[in-house]
Motif scaffolding. Sequence first.
Motif, PDB file in Angstrom:
ATOM      1  N   ALA A  48       0.834  -1.202   0.000  1.00  0.00           N
ATOM      2  CA  ALA A  48       0.000   0.000   0.000  1.00  0.00           C
ATOM      3  C   ALA A  48       0.876   1.262   0.000  1.00  0.00           C
ATOM      4  CB  ALA A  48      -0.932   0.006   1.210  1.00  0.00           C
ATOM      5  N   GLY A  49       1.979   1.228   0.727  1.00  0.00           N
ATOM      6  CA  GLY A  49       2.902   2.358   0.739  1.00  0.00           C
ATOM      7  C   GLY A  49       3.525   2.603  -0.619  1.00  0.00           C
ATOM      8  N   PHE A  50       3.941   1.542  -1.291  1.00  0.00           N
ATOM      9  CA  PHE A  50       4.506   1.690  -2.633  1.00  0.00           C
ATOM     10  C   PHE A  50       3.446   2.161  -3.625  1.00  0.00           C
ATOM     11  CE2 PHE A  50       8.159  -0.605  -1.021  1.00  0.00           C
ATOM     12  CZ  PHE A  50       9.193   0.030  -1.697  1.00  0.00           C
ATOM     13  N   ASP A  51       2.220   1.654  -3.483  1.00  0.00           N
ATOM     14  CA  ASP A  51       1.133   2.117  -4.351  1.00  0.00           C
ATOM     15  C   ASP A  51       0.897   3.615  -4.156  1.00  0.00           C
ATOM     16  OD1 ASP A  51       0.793  -0.434  -5.355  1.00  0.00           O
ATOM     17  OD2 ASP A  51      -0.946  -0.889  -4.079  1.00  0.00           O
ATOM     18  N   LEU A  53       3.114   5.848  -3.129  1.00  0.00           N
ATOM     19  CA  LEU A  53       4.232   6.560  -3.760  1.00  0.00           C
ATOM     20  C   LEU A  53       4.015   6.655  -5.273  1.00  0.00           C
ATOM     21  CD1 LEU A  53       7.395   5.198  -1.907  1.00  0.00           C
ATOM     22  CD2 LEU A  53       6.434   7.511  -1.798  1.00  0.00           C
ATOM     23  N   CYS A  54       3.538   5.581  -5.878  1.00  0.00           N
ATOM     24  CA  CYS A  54       3.287   5.592  -7.323  1.00  0.00           C
ATOM     25  C   CYS A  54       2.220   6.618  -7.695  1.00  0.00           C
ATOM     26  CB  CYS A  54       2.873   4.208  -7.809  1.00  0.00           C
ATOM     27  SG  CYS A  54       4.234   3.021  -7.812  1.00  0.00           S
ATOM     28  N   GLU A  55       1.272   6.864  -6.798  1.00  0.00           N
ATOM     29  CA  GLU A  55       0.243   7.878  -7.040  1.00  0.00           C
ATOM     30  C   GLU A  55       0.812   9.286  -6.912  1.00  0.00           C
ATOM     31  OE1 GLU A  55      -2.796   7.171  -4.162  1.00  0.00           O
ATOM     32  OE2 GLU A  55      -3.304   5.202  -4.971  1.00  0.00           O
ATOM     33  N   LEU A  56       1.758   9.484  -6.006  1.00  0.00           N
ATOM     34  CA  LEU A  56       2.258  10.814  -5.689  1.00  0.00           C
ATOM     35  C   LEU A  56       3.412  11.285  -6.567  1.00  0.00           C
ATOM     36  CD1 LEU A  56       2.220  10.577  -1.786  1.00  0.00           C
ATOM     37  CD2 LEU A  56       0.651  11.869  -3.236  1.00  0.00           C
ATOM     38  N   VAL A  57       4.259  10.373  -6.982  1.00  0.00           N
ATOM     39  CA  VAL A  57       5.458  10.748  -7.733  1.00  0.00           C
ATOM     40  C   VAL A  57       5.133  10.734  -9.225  1.00  0.00           C
ATOM     41  CG1 VAL A  57       7.858  10.144  -8.255  1.00  0.00           C
ATOM     42  CG2 VAL A  57       6.971   9.841  -5.929  1.00  0.00           C
ATOM     43  N   PRO A  58       5.297  11.891  -9.879  1.00  0.00           N
ATOM     44  CA  PRO A  58       5.009  11.940 -11.319  1.00  0.00           C
ATOM     45  C   PRO A  58       5.879  10.946 -12.095  1.00  0.00           C
ATOM     46  CG  PRO A  58       5.309  14.153 -10.423  1.00  0.00           C
ATOM     47  CD  PRO A  58       5.695  13.183  -9.348  1.00  0.00           C
ATOM     48  N   GLY A  59       5.270  10.323 -13.086  1.00  0.00           N
ATOM     49  CA  GLY A  59       5.995   9.375 -13.926  1.00  0.00           C
ATOM     50  C   GLY A  59       5.917   7.938 -13.461  1.00  0.00           C
ATOM     51  N   LEU A  60       5.366   7.701 -12.290  1.00  0.00           N
ATOM     52  CA  LEU A  60       5.267   6.330 -11.787  1.00  0.00           C
ATOM     53  C   LEU A  60       3.867   5.744 -11.954  1.00  0.00           C
ATOM     54  CD1 LEU A  60       7.363   6.456  -8.480  1.00  0.00           C
ATOM     55  CD2 LEU A  60       8.001   5.463 -10.675  1.00  0.00           C
ATOM     56  N   GLY A  62       0.767   3.971 -13.307  1.00  0.00           N
ATOM     57  CA  GLY A  62       0.478   2.977 -14.321  1.00  0.00           C
ATOM     58  C   GLY A  62       1.644   2.114 -14.775  1.00  0.00           C
ATOM     59  N   GLN A  63       2.786   2.249 -14.172  1.00  0.00           N
ATOM     60  CA  GLN A  63       3.927   1.415 -14.547  1.00  0.00           C
ATOM     61  C   GLN A  63       3.919   0.134 -13.722  1.00  0.00           C
ATOM     62  OE1 GLN A  63       7.707   3.293 -14.228  1.00  0.00           O
ATOM     63  NE2 GLN A  63       7.175   5.003 -15.549  1.00  0.00           N
ATOM     64  N   GLY A  64       4.575  -0.890 -14.253  1.00  0.00           N
ATOM     65  CA  GLY A  64       4.811  -2.074 -13.434  1.00  0.00           C
ATOM     66  C   GLY A  64       5.674  -1.631 -12.268  1.00  0.00           C
ATOM     67  N   ARG A  65       5.498  -2.237 -11.125  1.00  0.00           N
ATOM     68  CA  ARG A  65       6.144  -1.696  -9.947  1.00  0.00           C
ATOM     69  C   ARG A  65       7.344  -2.504  -9.489  1.00  0.00           C
ATOM     70  NH1 ARG A  65       2.826  -2.157  -5.208  1.00  0.00           N
ATOM     71  NH2 ARG A  65       4.354  -3.567  -4.421  1.00  0.00           N
ATOM     72  N   SER A  66       8.513  -1.994  -9.796  1.00  0.00           N
ATOM     73  CA  SER A  66       9.726  -2.512  -9.186  1.00  0.00           C
ATOM     74  C   SER A  66       9.979  -1.625  -7.975  1.00  0.00           C
ATOM     75  CB  SER A  66      10.895  -2.406 -10.172  1.00  0.00           C
ATOM     76  OG  SER A  66      12.116  -2.379  -9.471  1.00  0.00           O
ATOM     77  N   GLU A  67      10.041  -2.222  -6.810  1.00  0.00           N
ATOM     78  CA  GLU A  67      10.194  -1.421  -5.594  1.00  0.00           C
ATOM     79  C   GLU A  67      11.475  -0.607  -5.614  1.00  0.00           C
ATOM     80  OE1 GLU A  67       9.597  -4.259  -2.454  1.00  0.00           O
ATOM     81  OE2 GLU A  67       7.434  -4.271  -2.776  1.00  0.00           O
ATOM     82  N   LEU A  71      11.567   3.497  -5.369  1.00  0.00           N
ATOM     83  CA  LEU A  71      12.363   4.215  -4.367  1.00  0.00           C
ATOM     84  C   LEU A  71      13.347   5.180  -5.031  1.00  0.00           C
ATOM     85  CD1 LEU A  71      13.060   1.404  -1.773  1.00  0.00           C
ATOM     86  CD2 LEU A  71      11.494   3.332  -1.542  1.00  0.00           C
ATOM     87  N   LYS A  72      13.998   4.727  -6.077  1.00  0.00           N
ATOM     88  CA  LYS A  72      14.968   5.567  -6.788  1.00  0.00           C
ATOM     89  C   LYS A  72      14.283   6.804  -7.366  1.00  0.00           C
ATOM     90  CE  LYS A  72      18.678   4.981 -10.147  1.00  0.00           C
ATOM     91  NZ  LYS A  72      19.298   4.030 -11.073  1.00  0.00           N
ATOM     92  N   GLN A  73      13.142   6.627  -8.013  1.00  0.00           N
ATOM     93  CA  GLN A  73      12.409   7.745  -8.599  1.00  0.00           C
ATOM     94  C   GLN A  73      11.871   8.685  -7.518  1.00  0.00           C
ATOM     95  OE1 GLN A  73      13.715   7.251 -11.780  1.00  0.00           O
ATOM     96  NE2 GLN A  73      11.889   8.423 -12.199  1.00  0.00           N
ATOM     97  N   THR A  74      11.461   8.117  -6.394  1.00  0.00           N
ATOM     98  CA  THR A  74      10.952   8.936  -5.294  1.00  0.00           C
ATOM     99  C   THR A  74      12.056   9.820  -4.725  1.00  0.00           C
ATOM    100  OG1 THR A  74       9.277   7.282  -4.755  1.00  0.00           O
ATOM    101  CG2 THR A  74       9.833   8.869  -3.022  1.00  0.00           C
ATOM    102  N   VAL A  75      13.228   9.261  -4.535  1.00  0.00           N
ATOM    103  CA  VAL A  75      14.364  10.046  -4.033  1.00  0.00           C
ATOM    104  C   VAL A  75      14.701  11.161  -5.020  1.00  0.00           C
ATOM    105  CG1 VAL A  75      16.843   9.969  -3.535  1.00  0.00           C
ATOM    106  CG2 VAL A  75      15.323   8.228  -2.585  1.00  0.00           C
ATOM    107  N   ALA A  76      14.734  10.846  -6.304  1.00  0.00           N
ATOM    108  CA  ALA A  76      15.034  11.858  -7.316  1.00  0.00           C
ATOM    109  C   ALA A  76      13.985  12.968  -7.298  1.00  0.00           C
ATOM    110  CB  ALA A  76      15.107  11.215  -8.701  1.00  0.00           C
ATOM    111  N   TYR A  77      12.717  12.597  -7.162  1.00  0.00           N
ATOM    112  CA  TYR A  77      11.637  13.584  -7.136  1.00  0.00           C
ATOM    113  C   TYR A  77      11.736  14.479  -5.904  1.00  0.00           C
ATOM    114  CZ  TYR A  77       6.931  15.530  -6.969  1.00  0.00           C
ATOM    115  OH  TYR A  77       5.863  16.382  -6.914  1.00  0.00           O
TER     116      TYR A  77
END
Length: 120
Positions: A48-51, A53-60, A62-67, A71-77
């Motif tokens: 649920a936490g990763f889901d 993050l996928c809602e909040l971070v642009p670009g994530l 609808g993508q398949g979710r590699s944790e 995390l890498k994209q979230t840190v960059a954002y």
Amino acid sequence: MAENGSGSPGDGDSTQGLGPDEKPRLTEEEKKQNHIASEQKRREAIRAGFDRLCELVPGLEGQGRSEGHVLKQTVAYIREQLQRRRVLVLAAEARGEHVTEEMKEYVSAVATRSRNEALT
């Protein structure tokens, strides 16, 4: 004999001989089932936490979710947002506007981190 609650210790009656404030002991199977349920609950909370993050971070979205990727994209954002904040704070200060110490604290943390990363 087992009908009146005074069964032998091996017949599965885990309440025998307990005082009024004592809880019955769990069987090994009950312990195992509790552990499994706890682990499933923990995994679901992580999912649920990763889901989220996928809602909040642009670009994530609808993508398949590699944790690792999430995390890498979230840190960059977050770094990008902190850098934007730094620019806004510095611009506000340059215009003579009041900037709170809390906002300045984040700016100095971003600047320090950026300098440290440039050195490595």
